[in-house]
Write an enzyme that holds these catalytic residues in place. Structure first.
Site, PDB file in Angstrom:
ATOM      1  CB  SER A 187     176.614  35.578 116.922  1.00  0.00           C
ATOM      2  OG  SER A 187     176.128  36.604 117.753  1.00  0.00           O
ATOM      3  CG  HIS A 215     179.313  34.305 113.810  1.00  0.00           C
ATOM      4  ND1 HIS A 215     180.030  33.480 114.658  1.00  0.00           N
ATOM      5  CD2 HIS A 215     179.101  35.445 114.497  1.00  0.00           C
ATOM      6  CE1 HIS A 215     180.219  34.091 115.813  1.00  0.00           C
ATOM      7  NE2 HIS A 215     179.667  35.289 115.744  1.00  0.00           N
ATOM      8  CE  LYS A 246     183.292  36.123 116.048  1.00  0.00           C
ATOM      9  NZ  LYS A 246     182.699  37.450 115.804  1.00  0.00           N
TER      10      LYS A 246
HETATM   11  C1  PLP Z   1     182.779  38.795 116.382  1.00  0.00           C
HETATM   12  C2  PLP Z   1     181.948  39.731 115.625  1.00  0.00           C
HETATM   13  C3  PLP Z   1     182.397  41.028 115.345  1.00  0.00           C
HETATM   14  C4  PLP Z   1     183.693  41.557 115.881  1.00  0.00           C
HETATM   15  O1  PLP Z   1     184.791  40.945 115.270  1.00  0.00           O
HETATM   16  P1  PLP Z   1     186.259  41.314 115.782  1.00  0.00           P
HETATM   17  O2  PLP Z   1     187.128  41.135 114.585  1.00  0.00           O
HETATM   18  O3  PLP Z   1     186.565  40.347 116.878  1.00  0.00           O
HETATM   19  O4  PLP Z   1     186.227  42.712 116.265  1.00  0.00           O
HETATM   20  C5  PLP Z   1     181.616  41.835 114.540  1.00  0.00           C
HETATM   21  N1  PLP Z   1     180.432  41.404 114.056  1.00  0.00           N
HETATM   22  C6  PLP Z   1     179.958  40.173 114.332  1.00  0.00           C
HETATM   23  C7  PLP Z   1     178.634  39.715 113.767  1.00  0.00           C
HETATM   24  C8  PLP Z   1     180.696  39.299 115.132  1.00  0.00           C
HETATM   25  O5  PLP Z   1     180.211  38.094 115.426  1.00  0.00           O
END
Ligand code: PLP
Length: 401
Positions: A187, A215, A246
């Protein structure tokens, strides 16, 4: 013995040291839904370049409508964990649909991807086993691995030679089951994991492969089915975790997809699943609508890809130093933390919302502005944002000409 007052003084001191190091995070308050443009509390309208709203679905009319419908048909909440009375028909539908979408047999829902990762490793692996984890894996993967008794190995980010060193070492030490786990997309850099080669290495060493697709799900790959599709290994990953928070609507919720016996064992043993409330029906209904949208057209991910190409080319032509690649995470490298904060502040004045990242979120001397593209953005937004970047970049001496 110390008193409670000492404890509160200690907390104050910690906060002061965070402040003194320039690391205090302050939250900007918005008064509008998430979108291409957002308004902040002071009434200013900003072009949004920092949401994970990759497909623009966070406020999409069909998604909002589906949430309303599920609210009416299935209620607001279930006040229960899944195994008592928290499972509705739509939860089972969503598990089947997300599993098929990412290329696995079955899936299990969690309150968040953080929980999916937190509850993944401990039920599946024990002391005799080994987990080999990429050095840049997400915090939730690191925490999940900490909760598991398996032997731990760490390989340099996306480094196949180092991964092979770990695989050999784990095998030499007699590990029973070996699991390699990596983010599909990292990320902070927008780097895509070399999944085809990693899969091949895992096969050669008899290891399982798991990935976190937060992502990637919904937009990476020709039909948005994620990093495995992008890398030509769709349907060949043992464990996939991901988020509905996301690209897939942006509310909340996570999942683990895998073979059905693995999912069944997680239902029996995974603690964040067993001891935490079920997903709200409105989120489940809206997530199903998101999958309907993505399965019938690639229009949104195509627009995102187009926006990403335009944005990367525009920043490069303006003279900015960006992390190369093709992902809609486009880090603009500034290197110096103070400069990165100045650039972000000046962009805000110019109507562009893009956040600076610096140590300890990224390595020392690697400060950057992380821009993220969205299918919600139109060409006009991107042109205005490019003009703002150019102006601020010149003013701060980051670009010449
Ligand atoms: C955002 C993210 C998470 C957490 O996701 P949530 O559903 O908001 O808890 C986990 N792993 C990665 C790689 C992320 O970017």
């Amino acid at each position: 013995m110390t008193s409670a007052a000492d404890f509160y003084a200690h907390v104050q001191q910690e906060l002061q040291s965070i402040e003194a190091a320039g690391l205090m995070k302050r939250e900007r308050v918005m008064t509008t839904p998430q979108g291409a443009l957002v308004k902040t509390q002071d009434g200013r309208e900003l072009i949004n370049l920092c949401a994970n709203n990759y497909l623009g679905l966070s406020s999409h009319p069909q998604v909002v409508q589906a949430a309303h419908q599920a609210l009416d048909s299935h209620g607001f909440g279930l006040s229960s964990v899944r195994f008592i009375c928290g499972t509705q028909d739509i939860h089972k539908q969503l598990e089947r649909r997300i599993a098929a979408f990412v290329g696995c047999e079955d899936a299990i829902l969690y309150a968040a991807a953080f929980d999916a990762n937190g509850g993944l490793f401990e039920p599946l692996l024990g002391e005799q086993d080994a987990i080999i984890s990429d050095a840049l894996n997400h915090a939730s993967i690191i925490d999940g691995i900490r909760l598991c008794k398996a032997q731990r190995y760490r390989y340099a980010n996306n480094d196949l030679a180092d991964l092979e060193r770990c695989l050999k070492e784990a095998r030499d030490k007699g590990a029973r089951h070996v699991l390699v786990f990596t983010d599909g997309v990292f990320s902070m850099d927008g780097t895509i994991a070399r999944l085809a080669e990693i899969r091949e290495l895992c096969d050669r060493h008899g290891a399982l492969l798991g990935i976190d697709e937060c992502h990637a799900s919904g937009f990476l790959g020709r039909t948005g089915r994620g990093t495995p599709e992008h890398c030509g290994v769709w349907g060949k990953i043992d464990l996939i975790t991901g988020t509905f928070g996301k690209a897939l609507g942006g509310a909340s919720g996570g999942f683990t997809a895998a073979r059905k016996e693995v999912v069944e064992l997680l239902r029996q043993r995974s603690r964040p699943y067993l001891f935490s409330n079920t997903l709200a029906p409105s989120i489940v209904g809206a997530s199903l609508a998101v999958l309907d949208l993505l399965e019938c057209s690639t229009m949104l991910r195509d627009k995102l890809e187009d926006n990403t190409r335009f944005w990367r080319a525009g920043l490069t032509a303006a003279g900015f130093d960006i992390k190369p690649g093709s992902h809609p995470i486009v880090p603009v490298m500034v290197y110096d933390a103070v400069k990165a904060q100045q650039l972000s502040a000046r962009l805000l004045e110019l109507g562009v919302y893009a956040v600076g990242f610096f140590y300890p979120v990224v390595p020392q001397g690697q400060a950057r502005i992380r821009t993220q593209l969205s299918a919600a953005l139109d060409r006009e937004h991107l042109k205005k944002a490019l003009a703002a970047f150019s102006q601020a970049g010149h003013e701060l001496g980051l670009i010449k000409g």
